[in-house]
Write a protein that holds these residues in place. Structure first.
Motif, mmCIF file in Angstrom:
data_model
loop_
_atom_site.group_PDB
_atom_site.id
_atom_site.type_symbol
_atom_site.label_atom_id
_atom_site.label_comp_id
_atom_site.label_asym_id
_atom_site.label_seq_id
_atom_site.Cartn_x
_atom_site.Cartn_y
_atom_site.Cartn_z
ATOM 1 N N UNK A 61 10.522 -10.718 -45.107
ATOM 2 C CA UNK A 61 10.197 -9.449 -44.434
ATOM 3 C C UNK A 61 11.023 -8.297 -45.006
ATOM 4 N N UNK A 121 -2.025 -9.436 -42.545
ATOM 5 C CA UNK A 121 -0.576 -9.270 -42.377
ATOM 6 C C UNK A 121 0.170 -9.338 -43.701
ATOM 7 N N UNK A 122 -0.497 -9.900 -44.714
ATOM 8 C CA UNK A 122 0.119 -9.892 -46.050
ATOM 9 C C UNK A 122 0.199 -8.457 -46.601
ATOM 10 N N UNK A 153 3.886 -9.191 -53.299
ATOM 11 C CA UNK A 153 3.894 -10.599 -52.880
ATOM 12 C C UNK A 153 4.314 -11.515 -54.016
ATOM 13 N N UNK A 156 1.156 -5.877 -44.778
ATOM 14 C CA UNK A 156 2.272 -5.193 -44.123
ATOM 15 C C UNK A 156 3.431 -4.987 -45.101
ATOM 16 N N UNK A 157 4.116 -3.880 -45.110
ATOM 17 C CA UNK A 157 4.099 -2.765 -44.155
ATOM 18 C C UNK A 157 3.119 -1.648 -44.514
ATOM 19 N N UNK A 171 9.777 0.990 -41.662
ATOM 20 C CA UNK A 171 10.350 1.966 -42.587
ATOM 21 C C UNK A 171 11.417 1.253 -43.410
ATOM 22 N N UNK A 172 11.381 1.393 -44.724
ATOM 23 C CA UNK A 172 12.384 0.687 -45.541
ATOM 24 C C UNK A 172 13.774 1.305 -45.412
ATOM 25 N N UNK A 173 14.786 0.482 -45.651
ATOM 26 C CA UNK A 173 16.148 1.012 -45.625
ATOM 27 C C UNK A 173 16.327 2.082 -46.693
ATOM 28 N N UNK A 174 15.594 1.908 -47.799
ATOM 29 C CA UNK A 174 15.749 2.888 -48.876
ATOM 30 C C UNK A 174 15.355 4.291 -48.435
ATOM 31 N N UNK A 212 -4.250 -13.665 -41.958
ATOM 32 C CA UNK A 212 -3.163 -13.890 -42.925
ATOM 33 C C UNK A 212 -3.256 -12.840 -44.040
ATOM 34 N N UNK A 254 4.918 -14.424 -43.815
ATOM 35 C CA UNK A 254 4.798 -13.047 -43.320
ATOM 36 C C UNK A 254 3.977 -13.000 -42.034
ATOM 37 N N UNK A 306 2.669 -15.366 -47.884
ATOM 38 C CA UNK A 306 1.695 -14.778 -46.947
ATOM 39 C C UNK A 306 1.784 -15.425 -45.573
ATOM 40 N N UNK A 307 1.821 -16.770 -45.536
ATOM 41 C CA UNK A 307 1.843 -17.426 -44.229
ATOM 42 C C UNK A 307 3.161 -17.166 -43.509
ATOM 43 N N UNK A 334 -8.451 -16.654 -38.921
ATOM 44 C CA UNK A 334 -7.046 -16.878 -39.309
ATOM 45 C C UNK A 334 -6.835 -16.489 -40.779
ATOM 46 N N UNK A 377 9.647 -7.348 -48.374
ATOM 47 C CA UNK A 377 8.339 -6.689 -48.231
ATOM 48 C C UNK A 377 8.508 -5.250 -47.752
ATOM 49 N N UNK A 378 9.429 -5.093 -46.812
ATOM 50 C CA UNK A 378 9.683 -3.750 -46.283
ATOM 51 C C UNK A 378 10.164 -2.792 -47.369
ATOM 52 N N UNK A 379 10.893 -3.320 -48.351
ATOM 53 C CA UNK A 379 11.398 -2.451 -49.428
ATOM 54 C C UNK A 379 10.370 -2.251 -50.530
#
Lengths: 151, 217
Positions: free
Chosen positions: B178, A17-18, B187, A20-21, A54-57, A14, B205, B202-203, A10, B181-183
């Motif tokens: 989210x 996934x931290x 963190x 991402x993206x 994919x970012x909006x930017x 974590x 996300x 982190x958690x 776990x 992060x996407x932009x």
């Protein structure tokens, strides 16, 4: 599918996934994930979601992006530049109107009523009546009382 | 840090104007990337002196990211554009209160987030959310489709809309994290912006991406 060491896995997930993206995984973390079959599956899912992210930017049409940024710069100039005094003529007109109205009303306000229409001379001559005006005002009542007395 | 709308974030302290020549005390949460880069600090100094061109460079540099995360948080392209514009204008007017303890992008994003949250509250009060802008509404992209100049741009827009449908199922905090992060926000930037710990980011996300995967599969 079960994890080899749930708590450790776990923590690793974590951490995974931290990221991402982003899709790159540090080699040490990748090695730990590869050691567990369930974590390996998560690693594949991580890559799949990263590829779709994919970012909006980047996704915004370039024309819209440019237009929005230009609008900010235009607003910046418009709102911070000294504004032309478009209100000045309106204020001047309003002030002139007020002065004109005041001048027109001045004679009515300042001239005393007795100057505009002096009282009749004969009334002024009966000064004794004026001094006992309260008696005159109650004259009708006094007469009525007098009438009752006579009866 | 001033949130840009007059409210102070965090503990009240003596106001110190940002001066890039003075070394600021660095706490354990601060990292080199938290601080304003030298080139950016020069632009900020010029903008503080009224140089709109310098501020224009900052707009060019950060506007897309700010508007990007507002698109997901605000769920409306026009609203995102308005809020981003308002945020940059407020930032320009209150540049003197920018102390440089966070990056300029984090600072202006915080103002933008306050702006969009304020408008959401106002819309709720006015009952406009019943017109389709509920908590799980998707981004309104009709105006964007007309702006797409090529089939590539249209395809990119549609791909992003798929992701947006997955984001629509998230809670408010998950969606904000989210979206940021996407932009490309780091963190620690997100943690600072939202006033939470990096561990919470982190958690959150972790939970958010799991929900997104479920919705996408």
């Amino acid at each position: 599918m079960n994890h080899a060491a749930p708590e450790r896995c776990r923590t690793d997930l974590v951490e995974l996934w931290a990221l991402w993206p982003r899709t790159e995984i540090p080699s040490a973390l990748a090695a730990r994930l590869d050691a567990c079959p369930a974590c390996r599956e998560e690693k594949a899912a991580f890559a799949a979601l990263g590829a779709r992210s994919r970012p909006w930017s980047e996704a915004l049409p370039a024309r819209r992006r440019r237009r929005a940024a230009e609008a900010v710069k235009r607003a910046l100039t418009a709102r911070t530049a000294p504004r032309p005094a478009v209100w000045a003529p309106a204020v001047a007109f309003a002030a002139a109107l007020l002065v004109a109205l005041w001048s027109y009303r001045v004679p009515d306000v300042t001239v005393a009523p007795w100057r505009a229409a002096p009282p009749p001379r004969e009334l002024l001559e009966r000064r004794d009546l004026l001094e006992h005006l309260d008696l005159l005002q109650n004259w009708d009542q006094a007469r009525a009382l007098a009438g009752e007395g006579a009866q | 840090m001033d949130a840009g709308d007059g409210r102070k974030v965090g503990r009240r302290r003596k106001r110190v104007l940002y001066n890039p020549r003075v070394t600021q005390p660095s706490g354990p949460a601060e990292r080199p990337s938290d601080k304003v880069e030298p080139e950016e600090s020069a632009l900020i100094e010029r903008a503080r002196g009224g140089d709109r061109d310098a501020f224009g460079v900052l707009v060019d540099r950060h506007h897309a990211a700010v508007m990007g995360f507002l698109m997901t948080v605000g769920r409306d392209a026009d609203l995102a554009e308005d809020c981003a514009q308002e945020a940059f204008l407020k930032a320009f007017r209150s540049l003197n209160s920018f102390e440089g303890r966070s990056s300029f992008r984090t600072w202006v994003s915080r103002i933008a987030l306050n702006e969009v949250r304020g408008r959401w509250r106002w819309n709720k009060v006015r009952g406009l959310l019943s017109l389709g802008q509920g908590e799980d509404a998707e981004v309104d992209v009709e105006s964007l489709r007309t702006d797409a100049g090529s089939s590539d741009e249209l395809a990119a827009l549609e791909r992003r809309m798929e992701l947006e449908r997955a984001l629509a199922g998230l809670g408010r905090r998950e969606r904000e994290i989210a979206a940021l992060r996407l932009e490309g926000y780091a963190l620690h930037e997100i943690a600072e912006l939202l006033g939470i710990s990096e561990g919470t980011v982190k958690s959150t996300l972790f939970d958010a991406t799991r929900k997104m995967r479920e919705r996408l599969s």
